[in-house]
Design a protein around this motif. Structure first.
Motif, PDB file in Angstrom:
ATOM      1  N   GLU A 108       1.716   9.787  -5.087  1.00 18.70           N
ATOM      2  CA  GLU A 108       2.330  11.067  -4.733  1.00 18.70           C
ATOM      3  C   GLU A 108       3.223  11.578  -5.848  1.00 18.70           C
ATOM      4  O   GLU A 108       3.285  12.784  -6.114  1.00 18.70           O
ATOM      5  CB  GLU A 108       3.118  10.898  -3.445  1.00 18.70           C
ATOM      6  N   GLU A 109       3.939  10.645  -6.489  1.00 20.98           N
ATOM      7  CA  GLU A 109       4.790  11.075  -7.609  1.00 20.98           C
ATOM      8  C   GLU A 109       3.956  11.662  -8.742  1.00 20.98           C
ATOM      9  O   GLU A 109       4.324  12.663  -9.356  1.00 20.98           O
ATOM     10  CB  GLU A 109       5.602   9.880  -8.108  1.00 20.98           C
ATOM     11  N   LEU A 115       0.823  -1.207   0.000  1.00 16.41           N
ATOM     12  CA  LEU A 115       0.000   0.000   0.000  1.00 16.41           C
ATOM     13  C   LEU A 115       0.858   1.259   0.000  1.00 16.41           C
ATOM     14  O   LEU A 115       0.543   2.247  -0.679  1.00 16.41           O
ATOM     15  CB  LEU A 115      -0.923  -0.011   1.215  1.00 16.41           C
ATOM     16  N   GLU A 116       1.977   1.250   0.760  1.00 18.61           N
ATOM     17  CA  GLU A 116       2.861   2.415   0.775  1.00 18.61           C
ATOM     18  C   GLU A 116       3.507   2.642  -0.587  1.00 18.61           C
ATOM     19  O   GLU A 116       3.687   3.779  -1.034  1.00 18.61           O
ATOM     20  CB  GLU A 116       3.925   2.226   1.857  1.00 18.61           C
ATOM     21  N   LYS A 117       3.860   1.524  -1.233  1.00 14.85           N
ATOM     22  CA  LYS A 117       4.435   1.653  -2.573  1.00 14.85           C
ATOM     23  C   LYS A 117       3.419   2.244  -3.540  1.00 14.85           C
ATOM     24  O   LYS A 117       3.744   3.117  -4.363  1.00 14.85           O
ATOM     25  CB  LYS A 117       4.885   0.266  -3.062  1.00 14.85           C
ATOM     26  N   HIS A 118       2.163   1.786  -3.418  1.00 13.97           N
ATOM     27  CA  HIS A 118       1.105   2.336  -4.270  1.00 13.97           C
ATOM     28  C   HIS A 118       0.876   3.808  -3.958  1.00 13.97           C
ATOM     29  O   HIS A 118       0.658   4.631  -4.865  1.00 13.97           O
ATOM     30  CB  HIS A 118      -0.177   1.536  -4.043  1.00 13.97           C
ATOM     31  N   ARG A 119       0.979   4.190  -2.670  1.00 12.70           N
ATOM     32  CA  ARG A 119       0.768   5.581  -2.282  1.00 12.70           C
ATOM     33  C   ARG A 119       1.876   6.472  -2.820  1.00 12.70           C
ATOM     34  O   ARG A 119       1.634   7.618  -3.240  1.00 12.70           O
ATOM     35  CB  ARG A 119       0.689   5.659  -0.757  1.00 12.70           C
ATOM     36  N   GLY A 131       0.087  20.028  -4.795  1.00  9.24           N
ATOM     37  CA  GLY A 131      -0.261  18.623  -4.566  1.00  9.24           C
ATOM     38  C   GLY A 131       0.914  17.839  -4.054  1.00  9.24           C
ATOM     39  O   GLY A 131       0.787  16.942  -3.247  1.00  9.24           O
ATOM     40  N   GLY A 132       2.130  18.173  -4.545  1.00  5.72           N
ATOM     41  CA  GLY A 132       3.308  17.459  -4.077  1.00  5.72           C
ATOM     42  C   GLY A 132       3.586  17.708  -2.617  1.00  5.72           C
ATOM     43  O   GLY A 132       4.000  16.834  -1.888  1.00  5.72           O
ATOM     44  N   THR A 133       3.359  18.975  -2.176  1.00  4.59           N
ATOM     45  CA  THR A 133       3.576  19.281  -0.756  1.00  4.59           C
ATOM     46  C   THR A 133       2.611  18.520   0.123  1.00  4.59           C
ATOM     47  O   THR A 133       2.971  17.974   1.161  1.00  4.59           O
ATOM     48  CB  THR A 133       3.413  20.790  -0.536  1.00  4.59           C
ATOM     49  N   LYS A 134       1.357  18.438  -0.297  1.00  3.46           N
ATOM     50  CA  LYS A 134       0.384  17.675   0.469  1.00  3.46           C
ATOM     51  C   LYS A 134       0.735  16.192   0.496  1.00  3.46           C
ATOM     52  O   LYS A 134       0.516  15.507   1.480  1.00  3.46           O
ATOM     53  CB  LYS A 134      -1.006  17.858  -0.125  1.00  3.46           C
ATOM     54  N   GLY A 135       1.334  15.716  -0.610  1.00  2.00           N
ATOM     55  CA  GLY A 135       1.723  14.311  -0.654  1.00  2.00           C
ATOM     56  C   GLY A 135       2.805  14.000   0.362  1.00  2.00           C
ATOM     57  O   GLY A 135       2.799  12.952   0.982  1.00  2.00           O
ATOM     58  N   LYS A 136       3.772  14.949   0.536  1.00  2.00           N
ATOM     59  CA  LYS A 136       4.823  14.720   1.523  1.00  2.00           C
ATOM     60  C   LYS A 136       4.258  14.683   2.928  1.00  2.00           C
ATOM     61  O   LYS A 136       4.670  13.882   3.757  1.00  2.00           O
ATOM     62  CB  LYS A 136       5.891  15.821   1.424  1.00  2.00           C
ATOM     63  N   GLU A 137       3.309  15.600   3.201  1.00  2.00           N
ATOM     64  CA  GLU A 137       2.700  15.583   4.526  1.00  2.00           C
ATOM     65  C   GLU A 137       1.960  14.273   4.768  1.00  2.00           C
ATOM     66  O   GLU A 137       1.993  13.706   5.853  1.00  2.00           O
ATOM     67  CB  GLU A 137       1.738  16.764   4.658  1.00  2.00           C
TER      68      GLU A 137
END
Length: 726
Positions: A604-605, A596-600, A614-620
């Motif tokens: 995010e990428e 699941l983390e790999k899919h997430r 969107g990238g900043t929210k993905g890091k959070e």
């Protein structure tokens, strides 16, 4: 968290490592459940050099008291004879010794046939063994002498060595030079078949006796506990089938060599059917008549043994009648019936065993030694327990060993305790070992005066006596359904041992029986029960939820019990059972998390490529996904493992518990151990189950399940009553 109330019994210094036990105060409603520290006494490990030196000094110290104690221990007769109650015991001892001696006369002659020896050697064997066991034995009731299974084993070795030496059939027997030959320096026979046969028999007997004495010196009398009743019973029954088969040729009057090698029982029956046309009608009729007399009379003796003061010696009556009939009917001359032949009076001069034959018979002698010792010790302990006294297994090893070593110089073969004669001895009022001397006197009378009168006794009559005495072992087949209902594993051991002993090889049957017994014990640890426990009301009682009604699960805590030691052979099965019982495999759950983390990360990428925000929210979001998440169906935050059935842990077992703790902790589940015995606690400590102090954590091992449950629940409340999905 540790309390200042430390329990100590004082005395020796305390161990640096502390095991924690939660307080049983269930009334505490606020704050975490506070455990108190229970410190264990430090065990000072003695240096092995000091321990060995102490034992050597203890064993090698010589004093008059120690020398006296050693002599009294080695010769138990010196202990009980001075305390002998003449008026109370003499009548029972004389009666039992007399009856057993009368029964031994025909049986000794008959079992000589089974051992491949002349009749006189069976009488020698019973005579010497009765005297020696009286001096050295600790059992008051067992009768030591000829035993059918050992005679069979000795006979197989004798026939094999006779064949290797060039004696193919019994027709080469020549009694005119009985016992006068000796082996030459190369081991080759320079005597007739009879003296070479007894030379082989005495060499086997001497070697078996040496093994038994060595086992006594090494204090390995405890090995008898590894030979279960079902194993010994199956072995005896399988050997009885082989004995029965070997005697059929005498019933029919056939001259056939004994089959050698594996599958001898089948080979013998094939040979019997091929030679049925050569049956001696005189021997066949005599056998049928003797069977028709002895079988029902044996049954009468058994049925009315409570009313009879002593069993009626029907065997002796049959032997006397058959001898008279054969002598006056000229069965040997007229019908070609095989008879016992000349039986000399007195004793032959001593003769050394053949040292050159020892390498040939060493392996066979070892199995004979084990069987003889196991039968003797099991019978002596059984009757000692029944009559309220104690026997020494190691002294029994010495006694039966010297019952083989010393008589081997006087042309005797292997002996042990025999159940049927022991039962007769007990039922006729035996009180002490003195009855053995009375038995020896009866046999001495036969050896000096009566033995030549048995010249015309047919061998088929001796074979009938052997078959009738197998009745008890063969009746064990009727107990198989009951054994199967009571315990299927014991019944399986019995069947496998019996079948192997009968159909393949007698000695191999004992080895296979021991191996099957060991595998059954090992198998029980492989197929042990894995249970989820619940609490019985407000009591400190936790049992299997699937077995009892009215048990309550503890909120947020799963309680697990594995009813076996955890060691290298079942540690993987332990983990699988735990995961299956709790419904959560942390390894698979970890793999699901990674997937699941790999899919997430991929999502995010993609989000980062579409826009910076969107990238900043993905890091959070990535930072928040490091928390543990569990499947929705899991409703516990802690696991308590009840270790009360776990007798021991090895290195693999400790590592398995460490892996379970680590894997579950990564999934947000705490693992606690409860009710560990001292051995398990020490194994956990030595195996590094507890973390280093610098890690800021301290696993806790609890002395009751309730303490572990209360601590787990209070710890969950302290953390904000987190649910299992976190």
């Amino acid at each position: 968290m540790e309390s200042s109330n430390s329990l100590s019994e004082g005395g020796p210094a305390m161990m640096a490592e502390e095991y924690c036990c939660a307080s049983a105060d269930e009334g505490a409603e606020s704050g975490p459940h506070v455990p108190f520290v229970l410190e264990r006494r430090e065990k000072e490990e003695e240096n092995w050099r000091i321990a060995v030196s102490h034992q050597l000094k203890k064993q090698c110290t010589c004093s008059s008291e120690r020398a006296k104690a050693q002599v009294l221990d080695f010769f138990p007769i010196l202990k009980w004879l001075p305390r002998y109650q003449l008026k109370d015991w003499i009548l029972g001892d004389v009666m039992s010794g007399l009856i057993v001696g009368i029964l031994l006369v025909p049986q000794s002659i008959a079992y000589s046939l089974l051992a491949g020896q002349d009749p006189i050697y069976g009488l020698y064997t019973s005579f010497f063994s009765s005297i020696i066991y009286t001096l050295l034995g600790t059992s008051r009731h067992i009768s030591v002498g000829i035993f059918g299974v050992l005679c069979l084993l000795v006979g197989q070795v004798v026939d094999r060595e006779l064949a290797l030496a060039g004696y193919i059939t019994e027709s080469s027997r020549n009694n005119t030079t009985l016992g006068l030959g000796m082996g030459n320096s190369t081991g080759g026979p320079v005597c007739d078949r009879s003296c070479y046969a007894i030379m082989v028999g005495t060499t086997v007997t001497f070697t078996a006796g040496v093994y038994q004495v060595l086992m006594g010196l090494l204090q390995v009398g405890f090995v008898s506990v590894y030979l279960s009743d079902s194993l010994l019973s199956g072995f005896a029954t399988g050997a009885s089938l082989t004995i029965l088969t070997s005697q059929v040729k005498y019933l029919l009057g056939l001259e056939l060599p004994r089959a050698q090698g594996w599958g001898s029982l089948v080979k013998t029956w094939v040979s019997l059917f091929q030679n049925l046309g050569q049956t001696n009608l005189c021997d066949l009729v005599t056998s049928m008549v003797c069977l028709a007399v002895l079988v029902p009379t044996k049954e009468l003796n058994d049925r009315f043994k409570a009313k009879l003061k002593a069993p009626i010696p029907f065997e002796l009556f049959v032997v006397i009648a058959a001898t008279l009939a054969s002598h006056f009917g000229h069965f040997e001359e007229e019908y070609g019936s095989k008879v016992a032949g000349a039986i000399p009076t007195g004793f032959l001069p001593p003769q050394l065993p053949s040292w050159s034959l020892i390498p040939n018979v060493a392996v066979d002698a070892f199995s004979i030694a084990i069987v003889g010792f196991a039968i003797t010790v099991s019978l002596s302990e059984m009757f000692a327990k029944k009559h309220g006294y104690v026997v020494d297994p190691n002294q029994e090893m010495y006694a039966i060993g010297f019952c083989n070593i010393l008589p081997s110089f006087f042309r005797c073969f292997t002996t042990s305790a025999a159940l049927t004669k022991t039962l007769v001895k007990e039922s006729t009022g035996c009180q002490t070992q003195l009855s053995g001397l009375v038995t020896a006197l009866v046999l001495l009378l036969v050896l000096l005066v009566i033995s030549p009168l048995f010249y015309s006794l047919q061998r088929c009559v001796l074979a009938v006596i052997i078959l009738v005495n197998l009745r008890g072992a063969l009746l064990k087949f009727t107990d198989v359904p009951r054994m199967w209902r009571v315990n299927r594993l014991d019944a399986t051991i019995w069947l496998v041992t019996m079948a192997t002993s009968a159909l393949i090889n007698t000695e191999l049957g004992l080895l296979v029986g021991v191996m099957v017994s060991a595998f059954c014990v090992l198998g029980r640890t492989q197929r042990t029960q894995a249970l989820e426990l619940g609490r019985a009301g407000h009591r400190e009682l936790y049992e299997d939820l699937a077995s009892y009604k009215g048990l309550q699960s503890q909120p947020g805590v799963a309680i697990f019990r594995y009813e076996a030691p955890i060691y290298y052979a079942n540690q993987s099965l332990f983990k699988k059972a735990l995961y299956r019982c709790l419904g959560l495999d942390p390894v698979k759950e970890k793999a699901r998390r990674r997937k699941l983390e790999k899919h997430r990360r991929k999502q995010e990428e993609v989000a980062m490529t579409t826009g910076g925000e969107g990238g900043t929210k993905g890091k959070e979001k990535e930072l928040t996904t490091t928390k543990v998440f569990l499947p929705n169906q899991v409703n516990f935050h802690s696991v308590v493992i009840d270790c009360s059935p776990v007798l021991f842990l090895d290195t693999a077992g400790v590592n398995a518990l460490k892996e379970v703790y680590k894997d579950y902790k990564e999934n947000g589940v705490q693992v606690f151990l409860a009710q560990c015995n001292t051995s398990v606690l020490e194994s956990l400590n030595r195996g590094g189950y507890y973390p280093d102090k610098g890690m800021g954590e301290k696993e806790r091992v609890f002395f009751t399940i309730s303490d572990a449950v209360l601590y787990a629940q209070s710890l969950s409340s302290q953390n904000g009553d987190c649910d299992t999905s976190c």
